[in-house]
Design a protein around this motif. Structure first.
Motif, short mmCIF file in Angstrom:
data_model
loop_
_atom_site.label_atom_id
_atom_site.label_comp_id
_atom_site.label_asym_id
_atom_site.label_seq_id
_atom_site.Cartn_x
_atom_site.Cartn_y
_atom_site.Cartn_z
N TYR A 73 0.83 -1.21 0.00
CA TYR A 73 0.00 0.00 0.00
C TYR A 73 0.86 1.26 0.00
O TYR A 73 0.57 2.24 -0.69
CB TYR A 73 -0.91 -0.02 1.23
N TYR A 114 0.17 1.80 8.43
CA TYR A 114 -0.49 2.88 7.70
C TYR A 114 -1.72 3.45 8.42
O TYR A 114 -2.31 4.43 7.96
CB TYR A 114 -0.97 2.39 6.33
N LEU A 127 -7.01 -2.97 4.03
CA LEU A 127 -5.89 -3.28 3.15
C LEU A 127 -6.28 -4.37 2.15
O LEU A 127 -5.87 -4.32 0.98
CB LEU A 127 -4.69 -3.74 3.98
N HIS A 164 -6.08 -4.14 -2.01
CA HIS A 164 -5.27 -5.04 -2.85
C HIS A 164 -6.09 -5.94 -3.77
O HIS A 164 -5.63 -6.29 -4.86
CB HIS A 164 -4.39 -5.92 -1.97
N GLU A 188 -0.36 -6.16 6.66
CA GLU A 188 -0.49 -6.15 5.20
C GLU A 188 -0.29 -7.55 4.63
O GLU A 188 -0.93 -7.93 3.64
CB GLU A 188 0.49 -5.17 4.58
N ALA A 210 -3.54 -9.29 4.89
CA ALA A 210 -4.48 -8.77 3.89
C ALA A 210 -4.17 -9.34 2.51
O ALA A 210 -5.08 -9.74 1.76
CB ALA A 210 -4.41 -7.25 3.85
#
Length: 304
Positions: free
Chosen positions: A123, A137, A144, A148, A173, A176
């Motif tokens: 990201y 983030y 997330l 994606h 992440e 995710a």
């Protein structure tokens, strides 16, 4: 469907031997005279100079790389929207990243099997502010995943040989991304950006690698875009924690200044490390930022 001249599945090959990855796409494009001082970085050339992307991939294949990683690292629906490109146009550009690498594989000099891995950057790469080297983030795993999923689904439509979930700074992440690729029917590798024995966001690497241990889609787990010396211990740890083949492609060891958008310091990447990585379980081996065709040729020679 694969044609009669298609190489064996990458998944099968890394079960038997180590495979050579390419090097840094951005440095190869910059060395060819292309200005990458742009929020889209090398992804801009998917729209502006696709021939340059093919030429960069060709240089790595000619040097002995067996896998090209596409120019889609920083290519996102959100990033292209800021340039006035709608979702349909962005989908075309994302799929073209795979087609351009395939063209290079067909036309580069040399022989041997060649594969294409579609790059899925973090990201933070879309933000273009260096936050992919920090993670954290302020987004949830669900948020997330929603970011994606459309991109990985679009890249999957182009039928790459694998998806490269790369330069991941953060276990949130990683979770995710693993959710987003579930059910696509494509093999993936997951590689973290690390500092020492932790992710860039500060989580223990053992915990980060463990997330992929039971993910059937993940054919390799490891690190990229880190200092070469950080890769040494990470390869052995990834193999021990997951029992899977390991992917490793560190950068040159120089440091990145996200404010000046420039590299500084000496290069420490050397093919002398390759034998150790392979002995520790690495089966996908190459370089990332500032590792060029010459260094990839050295990696290929070391693996031979």
């Amino acid at each position: 469907m694969a044609g009669p001249d298609a190489p064996a599945a990458l998944t099968d090959v890394i079960g038997r031997r180590a495979v050579v990855l390419d090097g840094g796409l951005s440095n190869q494009l910059a060395d060819a005279g292309h200005d990458l001082a742009d929020d889209l970085w090398s992804a801009r050339l998917l729209a502006d100079r696709p021939d340059a992307v093919v030429a960069a991939h060709r240089a790595y294949y000619a040097a002995g790389a067996e896998v090209a990683i596409t120019a889609s690292y920083q290519a996102t629906f959100e990033g292209f929207a800021r340039r006035g490109i709608d979702r349909a146009g962005t989908a075309v550009l994302l799929r073209s990243s795979v087609a351009l690498a395939r063209e290079a594989a067909r036309t580069a000099p040399g022989a041997g099997p060649r594969w294409v891995a579609a790059s899925v950057g973090p990201y933070g790469a879309m933000l273009a502010d260096g936050s992919e080297y920090r993670g954290r983030y302020g987004l949830t795993v669900d948020e997330l995943e929603r970011f994606h999923r459309p991109r990985v689904e679009t890249l999957a439509e182009a039928a790459p040989d694998a998806l490269a979930l790369e330069t991941v700074p953060d276990t949130d992440e990683a979770r995710a991304l693993l959710r987003a690729v579930r059910g696509l029917g494509l093999p993936v590798w997951l590689s973290y950006s690390v500092s020492g024995d932790r992710t860039r966001a500060g989580q223990p690497l053992a915990d980060a690698f463990a997330l992929a241990a039971d993910a059937d889609e993940v054919i390799a787990i490891g690190v990229n875009c880190c200092a070469p010396e950080d890769a040494d211990a990470a390869v052995a740890l990834a193999a021990r924690i997951t029992g899977k083949p390991v992917v490793v492609y560190p950068n040159s060891g120089e440091s990145w200044d996200p404010v000046r958008r420039a590299w500084y310091g000496p290069s420490r990447f050397t093919a002398a490390r390759v034998a150790g990585w392979r002995a520790a379980g690495a089966r996908l081996i190459g370089g990332c930022c500032r590792v060029g065709p010459g260094a990839v040729a050295d990696v290929a020679a070391a693996l031979r």
